[in-house]
Design an enzyme around this catalytic site. Structure first.
Site, PDB file in Angstrom:
ATOM      1  N   HIS A  32       0.849  -1.193   0.000  1.00 15.65           N
ATOM      2  CA  HIS A  32       0.000   0.000   0.000  1.00 15.65           C
ATOM      3  C   HIS A  32       0.878   1.233   0.000  1.00 15.65           C
ATOM      4  CE1 HIS A  32      -3.166   2.818   1.272  1.00 15.65           C
ATOM      5  NE2 HIS A  32      -4.014   1.916   0.815  1.00 15.65           N
ATOM      6  N   ASP A  44      -7.996  -5.061   0.134  1.00 22.07           N
ATOM      7  CA  ASP A  44      -8.498  -5.775  -1.033  1.00 22.07           C
ATOM      8  C   ASP A  44      -8.151  -7.256  -1.050  1.00 22.07           C
ATOM      9  OD1 ASP A  44      -9.743  -3.615  -2.222  1.00 22.07           O
ATOM     10  OD2 ASP A  44      -7.851  -2.860  -2.989  1.00 22.07           O
TER      11      ASP A  44
HETATM   12  N1  CMC Z   1       4.077  -7.728  -4.792  1.00 23.46           N
HETATM   13  C1  CMC Z   1       5.424  -7.768  -4.963  1.00 23.46           C
HETATM   14  N2  CMC Z   1       6.230  -6.707  -4.809  1.00 23.46           N
HETATM   15  C2  CMC Z   1       5.658  -5.546  -4.472  1.00 23.46           C
HETATM   16  C3  CMC Z   1       4.266  -5.420  -4.288  1.00 23.46           C
HETATM   17  C4  CMC Z   1       3.483  -6.573  -4.449  1.00 23.46           C
HETATM   18  N3  CMC Z   1       2.150  -6.522  -4.275  1.00 23.46           N
HETATM   19  N4  CMC Z   1       3.958  -4.139  -3.953  1.00 23.46           N
HETATM   20  C5  CMC Z   1       5.118  -3.465  -3.945  1.00 23.46           C
HETATM   21  N5  CMC Z   1       6.140  -4.313  -4.254  1.00 23.46           N
HETATM   22  C6  CMC Z   1       7.586  -3.960  -4.294  1.00 23.46           C
HETATM   23  C7  CMC Z   1       7.884  -3.162  -5.553  1.00 23.46           C
HETATM   24  O1  CMC Z   1       8.303  -4.026  -6.605  1.00 23.46           O
HETATM   25  C8  CMC Z   1       8.991  -2.240  -5.088  1.00 23.46           C
HETATM   26  O2  CMC Z   1      10.175  -2.994  -5.078  1.00 23.46           O
HETATM   27  P1  CMC Z   1      11.585  -2.248  -5.402  1.00 23.46           P
HETATM   28  O3  CMC Z   1      11.762  -1.249  -4.302  1.00 23.46           O
HETATM   29  O4  CMC Z   1      12.574  -3.361  -5.370  1.00 23.46           O
HETATM   30  O5  CMC Z   1      11.421  -1.610  -6.751  1.00 23.46           O
HETATM   31  C9  CMC Z   1       8.623  -1.945  -3.630  1.00 23.46           C
HETATM   32  O6  CMC Z   1       7.827  -3.072  -3.191  1.00 23.46           O
HETATM   33  C10 CMC Z   1       7.819  -0.656  -3.433  1.00 23.46           C
HETATM   34  O7  CMC Z   1       6.703  -0.673  -4.316  1.00 23.46           O
HETATM   35  P2  CMC Z   1       6.076   0.608  -5.036  1.00 23.46           P
HETATM   36  O8  CMC Z   1       5.302   0.177  -6.244  1.00 23.46           O
HETATM   37  O9  CMC Z   1       7.147   1.641  -5.240  1.00 23.46           O
HETATM   38  O10 CMC Z   1       5.101   1.151  -3.914  1.00 23.46           O
HETATM   39  P3  CMC Z   1       3.869   2.125  -4.123  1.00 23.46           P
HETATM   40  O11 CMC Z   1       3.618   2.757  -2.822  1.00 23.46           O
HETATM   41  O12 CMC Z   1       4.073   3.011  -5.305  1.00 23.46           O
HETATM   42  O13 CMC Z   1       2.692   1.103  -4.536  1.00 23.46           O
HETATM   43  C11 CMC Z   1       0.835  -0.329  -4.503  1.00 23.46           C
HETATM   44  C12 CMC Z   1       1.678   0.685  -3.715  1.00 23.46           C
HETATM   45  C13 CMC Z   1      -0.462  -0.608  -3.716  1.00 23.46           C
HETATM   46  C14 CMC Z   1       0.419   0.250  -5.866  1.00 23.46           C
HETATM   47  C15 CMC Z   1       1.635  -1.633  -4.690  1.00 23.46           C
HETATM   48  O14 CMC Z   1       1.994  -2.164  -3.435  1.00 23.46           O
HETATM   49  C16 CMC Z   1       0.899  -2.666  -5.518  1.00 23.46           C
HETATM   50  O15 CMC Z   1       0.955  -2.641  -6.748  1.00 23.46           O
HETATM   51  N6  CMC Z   1       0.130  -3.627  -4.856  1.00 23.46           N
HETATM   52  C17 CMC Z   1      -0.668  -4.567  -5.560  1.00 23.46           C
HETATM   53  C18 CMC Z   1      -1.981  -3.912  -5.972  1.00 23.46           C
HETATM   54  C19 CMC Z   1      -2.929  -3.695  -4.808  1.00 23.46           C
HETATM   55  O16 CMC Z   1      -3.154  -4.566  -3.992  1.00 23.46           O
HETATM   56  N7  CMC Z   1      -3.545  -2.492  -4.755  1.00 23.46           N
HETATM   57  C20 CMC Z   1      -4.527  -2.150  -3.738  1.00 23.46           C
HETATM   58  C21 CMC Z   1      -4.097  -1.024  -2.865  1.00 23.46           C
HETATM   59  S1  CMC Z   1      -5.228  -0.811  -1.467  1.00 23.46           S
HETATM   60  C22 CMC Z   1      -6.632  -0.105  -2.178  1.00 23.46           C
HETATM   61  C23 CMC Z   1      -6.920   1.311  -1.798  1.00 23.46           C
HETATM   62  O17 CMC Z   1      -6.675   1.695  -0.627  1.00 23.46           O
HETATM   63  O18 CMC Z   1      -7.427   2.046  -2.690  1.00 23.46           O
END
Ligand code: CMC
Length: 427
Positions: free
Chosen positions: A305, A362
């Protein structure tokens, strides 16, 4: 004199006031920055920018805390109801029994749609996504309820807020009925807000519909968990749309459009699809390895998240709710076992520990909604239904703020510098 932040840039030294809220990080007030320095700040995605003052919801992502008007989400989910939380969000305090009864009565009396609105549905293809229908029909409410669109009148704001909360279940259920070709159900005001929605979705005019209390309770709790989440993308969209003075129905339609995206409201659908794809617990290690592999775009859906770097407190409640729904409906879906084991393996894996990746709201919500009988396309529509409370509360808070101004971000221009027009024959 409070704290100040010092900036040295462009050959000058400047000071900006630091403001403190009741909880959470302080903010540097850069409202006068352009006037003083001739520079803008730059923060695409608003990762470090507070866009407003708000007394509605507080999140501490490091500690996994979510408070609505100060009350922890776990306590609200355990002891409250969606109607009570709606009252709390709109009015700032928990209601007395009389206040809650009156509020529930008022919402109940607004559940019907103007009859002509039903004809709107015929204009959509049967396979239209419910969110497409929700955007259209909610936006169209402004053409039907002229008597509540004067945003400078607090009474108009209150009535339109009540209308939106009350009509959203009817609009969502009708979108579902239209997609499957069944007659649309009118609300039955003897039922609770959530019981009524279940009946309008799964009932048919030819038969009595029995609301299963455990399912009603579980869905009501899911609505509570989705009621608000401070300045997320769709809420910020509602505020931005509203800042120009647009009417509330148009603003909420804008919020629905934003929520539709897979990075926001669509993730529970993706999480459920992933659990189905994994299928059996023996496949879990393979998927965990894929999620960790930098060369594989696969991510564990329902994990991680932007704000929570600890267990999403909403996920804790969701996990408990899955069991209750499965027991009540005597469902034995292997997908839940896969989810539990996947969660346990991921939480004990160094990659997920280091990156602070925990289950989010989710991860389990799709499992519950599908057990209740909702098709995946309806998941985001349910999210929109519940989030309407947060949207209208945030919109009301913004409009009541005497310092409110139109939202107008700046930019870092990277296009061509000025050049002369070239006639088409010379290009
Ligand atoms: N599985 C594997 N690796 C992950 C995941 C995951 N679900 N989420 C983040 N990472 C890794 C990512 O690859 C990155 O690694 P590195 O630092 O080596 O590049 C690191 O963790 C940080 O990730 P980020 O994408 O920079 O983090 P963010 O804050 O931009 O993204 C997120 C948050 C929710 C988009 C992401 O965690 C994700 O894509 N999760 C899966 C989709 C999901 O479940 N979304 C629902 C969010 S809750 C709904 C709401 O509140 O609206």
């Amino acid at each position: 004199m409070g704290d100040t932040a010092k900036l040295t840039a462009g050959g000058g030294d400047y000071e900006f006031p630091v403001k403190s809220g009741t909880l959470g990080p302080d903010v540097v007030d850069i409202g006068k920055m352009y006037g003083k320095t001739g520079m803008f700040t730059y923060d695409p995605g608003f990762t470090s920018t507070a866009s407003c003052d708000s007394g509605l919801t507080f999140i501490d992502g490091e500690e996994g805390v979510l408070l609505h008007r100060g009350y922890p989400i776990g306590q609200l989910a355990e002891h409250s109801s969606f109607m009570e939380v709606s009252y709390l969000m709109l009015n700032g305090e928990l209601p007395s029994q009389d206040e809650l009864d009156l509020f529930t009565y008022t919402i109940t009396r607004h559940t019907m749609l103007h009859d002509q609105l039903r004809q709107f549905y015929q204009g959509f293809r049967r396979d239209a996504h419910p969110m497409a229908i929700m955007c259209g029909v909610v936006g169209a409410l402004s053409a039907f309820y002229h008597d509540s669109t004067d945003i400078s009148d607090p009474e108009h704001r209150k009535i339109s807020s009540h209308r939106l909360i009350a009509k959203m279940p009817t609009i969502a259920a009708m979108a579902y009925k239209y997609s499957i070709g069944q007659p649309m159900m009118q609300p039955d005001n003897r039922l609770s807000y959530t019981g009524n929605f279940l009946r309008m979705t799964f009932g048919v005019p030819a038969e009595e519909y029995e609301v299963v209390p455990a399912v009603e309770k579980a869905l009501d709790r899911i609505f509570i968990l989705h009621a608000d989440h401070e300045q997320n993308a769709s809420t910020s969209t509602v505020r931005l749309a509203g800042s120009s003075g647009a009417n509330p129905f148009a603003c909420i339609a804008a919020g629905i459009a934003c929520l539709w995206g897979p990075a926001h409201g669509g993730a529970n659908e993706a999480a459920l699809n992933m659990l189905h794809e994994i299928g059996t617990p023996d496949k879990i290690p393979e998927y965990i390895a894929r999620a960790k592999n930098k060369d594989d775009p696969f991510r564990l859906m329902g994990f991680g998240h932007r704000v929570y770097k600890n267990y999403d407190p909403r996920a804790t409640v969701m996990q408990k709710t899955v069991r209750e729904v499965f027991d009540a409906l005597k469902v034995n879906d292997p997908v839940f076992e896969v989810a539990l084991q996947l969660e346990e393996m991921a939480l004990n894996d160094d990659y997920f520990i280091e990156k602070k990746l925990f289950p989010n709201v989710d991860f389990y919500s799709g499992v519950i909604l599908s057990a209740i009988g909702f098709p995946t396309e309806m998941f985001t529509a349910l999210f929109a239904l519940a989030r309407t409370v947060g949207w209208v509360a945030q919109w009301n808070e913004m409009i009541s703020d005497p310092g409110q101004r139109i939202g107008r971000p700046r930019q870092l221009y990277t296009g061509p510098t000025e050049r002369d027009y070239v006639p088409i024959t010379q290009r």
